[in-house]
Design an enzyme around this catalytic site. Structure first.
Site, PDB file in Angstrom:
ATOM      1  N   ASP A 284      13.714 -36.931  32.678  1.00 47.49           N
ATOM      2  CA  ASP A 284      14.413 -37.206  33.936  1.00 47.49           C
ATOM      3  C   ASP A 284      15.093 -38.571  33.839  1.00 47.49           C
ATOM      4  O   ASP A 284      14.432 -39.592  33.611  1.00 47.49           O
ATOM      5  CB  ASP A 284      13.394 -37.194  35.080  1.00 47.49           C
ATOM      6  CG  ASP A 284      14.021 -37.200  36.460  1.00 47.49           C
ATOM      7  OD1 ASP A 284      15.026 -37.908  36.652  1.00 47.49           O
ATOM      8  OD2 ASP A 284      13.479 -36.515  37.344  1.00 47.49           O
TER       9      ASP A 284
ATOM     10  N   SER B 264      12.390 -34.950  44.785  1.00 50.32           N
ATOM     11  CA  SER B 264      13.073 -36.236  44.740  1.00 50.32           C
ATOM     12  C   SER B 264      13.001 -36.931  46.098  1.00 50.32           C
ATOM     13  O   SER B 264      11.926 -37.265  46.569  1.00 50.32           O
ATOM     14  CB  SER B 264      14.520 -36.032  44.266  1.00 50.32           C
ATOM     15  OG  SER B 264      15.136 -37.242  43.915  1.00 50.32           O
TER      16      SER B 264
ATOM     17  N   HIS C 123      15.806 -33.590  35.898  1.00 51.85           N
ATOM     18  CA  HIS C 123      15.694 -33.683  37.357  1.00 51.85           C
ATOM     19  C   HIS C 123      16.281 -32.459  38.071  1.00 51.85           C
ATOM     20  O   HIS C 123      16.330 -32.429  39.294  1.00 51.85           O
ATOM     21  CB  HIS C 123      16.434 -34.947  37.818  1.00 51.85           C
ATOM     22  CG  HIS C 123      16.032 -35.455  39.173  1.00 51.85           C
ATOM     23  ND1 HIS C 123      14.791 -35.993  39.436  1.00 51.85           N
ATOM     24  CD2 HIS C 123      16.712 -35.522  40.349  1.00 51.85           C
ATOM     25  CE1 HIS C 123      14.726 -36.367  40.701  1.00 51.85           C
ATOM     26  NE2 HIS C 123      15.871 -36.090  41.281  1.00 51.85           N
TER      27      HIS C 123
END
Length: 276
Positions: free
Chosen positions: A223, A147, A256
């Site tokens: 996600d 991320s 995620h």
């Protein structure tokens, strides 16, 4: 450097350490896994940069990297995501800014600029410490992250292709200039002139001429940040007709979380080991 704790795992050592950072002007904590091969020889170094709200501990506790890192002989370094401490500025009601959200850049705006110098910390101060304190082969370094950390890994690799032999990312923020969860922080850290942001945006760096041989990117199709925060198709567009390889794997049903990251951690470790 202070030893906070050390434990034996898969014949190697998992440790957590702290030191007074001259770059961030506060105590910084980081984790290191040293494989058993380092008892007798220097081993390659693989940097893992974590995402927003994380510390060094998230991947250390949930990433499931130690077994294969021990087998492959990789040193894994997991820095914190920001400076911390009572004197470090923060926005308590904004998880996308301040502590836990250093964005791997050097802030230029007050009050952030005094402590939030994460780019220099990751690229200069901490590597020097790792090279001094561990049996690390600093001529063989790779970098990856998740991320915000995927953003950091890719931008750092693009700016230092002579140093890093490999780069990969889990669900990276490929363009902070366009992502909905980074623009506020970038303006506060760097000011309103978006031209100053480009040095910390992978797509913009590529557009401006930066190059790296190849990237591995894994992205979960479930996600919740995919459409407005991650947007991997922007990276695909940026590298078209450029001398950059991209292996982009998109996975149904994965989100995620570290359930996603740990599912593909072995693939990333082997990717880096083959190149280191």
């Amino acid at each position: 450097m202070k030893i906070l704790f050390q434990n034996t795992a898969f014949g190697g050592m998992q440790g957590v350490f702290a030191h007074e950072s001259t770059t961030c002007k506060t105590e910084m904590t980081f984790a290191v896994f040293v494989p058993p091969q380092a008892i007798v020889e220097k081993r390659p170094v693989l940097w893992y940069l974590s995402g927003i709200t994380c510390t060094h501990a998230n991947v250390m506790e949930k990433g499931e990297y130690r077994r294969l890192a021990a087998e492959l002989g990789l040193i894994i370094v997991c820095p914190d995501t920001s400076p911390r401490g009572n004197d470090v500025p923060d926005e308590l009601t904004n998880w996308k800014m301040g502590k836990g959200a250093g964005m791997y850049l050097n802030a230029t705006e007050t009050p952030w600029s005094e402590h939030f110098q994460m780019y220099s910390y990751i690229t200069e101060e901490l590597p020097a410490l790792i090279g001094e304190q561990f049996r690390a082969d600093m001529d063989r370094q790779g970098i990856f992250g998740h991320s915000m950390g995927g953003h950091g890994a890719m931008t750092i690799a693009l700016k230092h292709p002579e140093r890093f032999k490999s780069c990969s990312a889990f669900a990276p923020i490929v363009s902070p200039l366009k992502a909905d969860w980074t623009q506020d922080a970038f303006e506060k850290y760097l000011g309103p002139d978006r031209a100053a942001w480009r040095q910390y945006d992978a797509c913009a760096l590529i557009e401006d001429g930066a190059r790296f041989p190849e990237f591995l990117v894994d992205q979960g199709k479930a996600d919740s940040f995919l459409e407005t925060g991650l947007m991997p198709w922007l990276l695909e567009d940026a590298i078209k007709d450029k001398d950059i390889g991209l292996t982009l794997r998109q996975h149904e049903r994965y989100d995620h979380s570290y359930y996603f990251i740990s599912s593909f951690m072995d693939d990333h470790l082997r990717w880096h080991a083959d190149r280191l």
